[in-house]
Design a protein around this motif. Structure first.
Motif: not given
Length: 283
Positions: A26-36, A38-48
């Motif tokens: 689910l998180m991988f799908l959220a990464q794809l949807v958020a970036e494509k 809304f232009g939001i990279r979840l890695e920027d805030s949730l990556g370490l």
């Protein structure tokens, strides 16, 4: 008599392994949807992020384990999690397995960033010296010894680097140019934060390597059937699988998983198993 371990399909899913697979998917799908979308990279805030940077948040030690750089990165990690994790959870129970998973995942991050600390400290010390006392010799010495890690995708700091280049040209002509020294110092302040924000770890590989180690320690002579036909002892399979996963981590186009994160998961897993064994609570 040699134990035999035959993966019987994805229907054998104990509670924790099943939920980890679902959450990671689910998180991988959220990464794809958020970036494509809304232009939001979840890695920027949730990556370490590096603990010394302003982008670091304590919860990233957990959230980074549920993000992946590509589908193949996700697939290999999740396949290994199921392949070896369900046997461990069946023996340990869900609580102990979950504790082991998170301790090895957090341990992987800690070891990785200990190494990163020693790698980036000389650069940070040089930057701090320039910020405290900007001089032309110190600035040019820094440029000579360090390559600015900037490109057109670096954001605002890339535009600021153009002014920094102008300041360098002015200082080359007049090392005492106070305005150029101030421009260079201001850039170094911004670059320091940008530089410390660069390290960004994602992926469950650290915890998965901990699981690989645990399986090899608990079931060293168990036969695993490659393609359900070729038998191989677990201790050898774990080594081979670990090398393949390690190779993918370094050769994959989108892989950001570091060698020392893998080692960290194994190291913490090794000592945790020894501790449980000493306390008589391994099984």
């Amino acid at each position: 008599m040699t134990e035999q371990f035959r993966p019987r399909g994805f229907s054998i899913l104990p509670m924790v392994v099943k939920n980890l697979l679902i959450i990671n998917g689910l998180m991988f799908l959220a990464q794809l949807v958020a970036e494509k979308s809304f232009g939001i990279r979840l890695e920027d805030s949730l990556g370490l992020r590096y603990p010394g940077s302003m982008a670091f948040m304590p919860w990233q030690f957990i959230t980074y384990m549920f993000l992946h750089g590509s589908f193949m990165h996700l697939f290999f990690n999740m396949f290994a999690l199921w392949m070896f994790g369900y046997a461990l959870e069946n023996i340990w129970g869900p609580r102990r397995f979950l504790v082991y998973y998170f301790i090895t995942g957090i341990g992987a991050a800690l070891v990785h960033y200990i190494v990163i600390y020693f790698q980036i400290s000389p650069t940070v010390v040089s930057i701090d010296a320039i910020i405290a006392d900007p001089t032309a010799p110190a600035i040019f010495d820094f440029i000579k010894q360090n390559t600015l890690q900037l490109n057109q995708y670096s954001g605002e700091i890339y535009a600021q680097s153009q002014k920094f280049q102008e300041a360098l040209e002015a200082l080359a002509y007049n090392p005492d140019n106070r305005q150029a020294l101030l421009m260079a110092r201001n850039f170094m302040v911004e670059y320091r934060e940008y530089f410390m924000n660069l390290p960004n770890v994602i992926g469950a590989s650290g915890a998965v390597f901990g699981i690989l180690l645990a399986f090899g320690m608990l079931f060293p002579n168990t036969l695993i059937y490659i393609y359900f036909f070729f038998p191989l002892k677990a201790k050898y399979f774990v080594i081979i699988y670990g090398l393949i996963e390690l190779f993918y981590g370094f050769s994959g186009a989108e892989s950001n998983v570091a060698h020392f994160a893998h080692l960290g998961g194994m190291i913490f897993g090794f000592f945790l198993i020894l501790y449980w064994k000493k306390k008589g609570r391994l099984y």
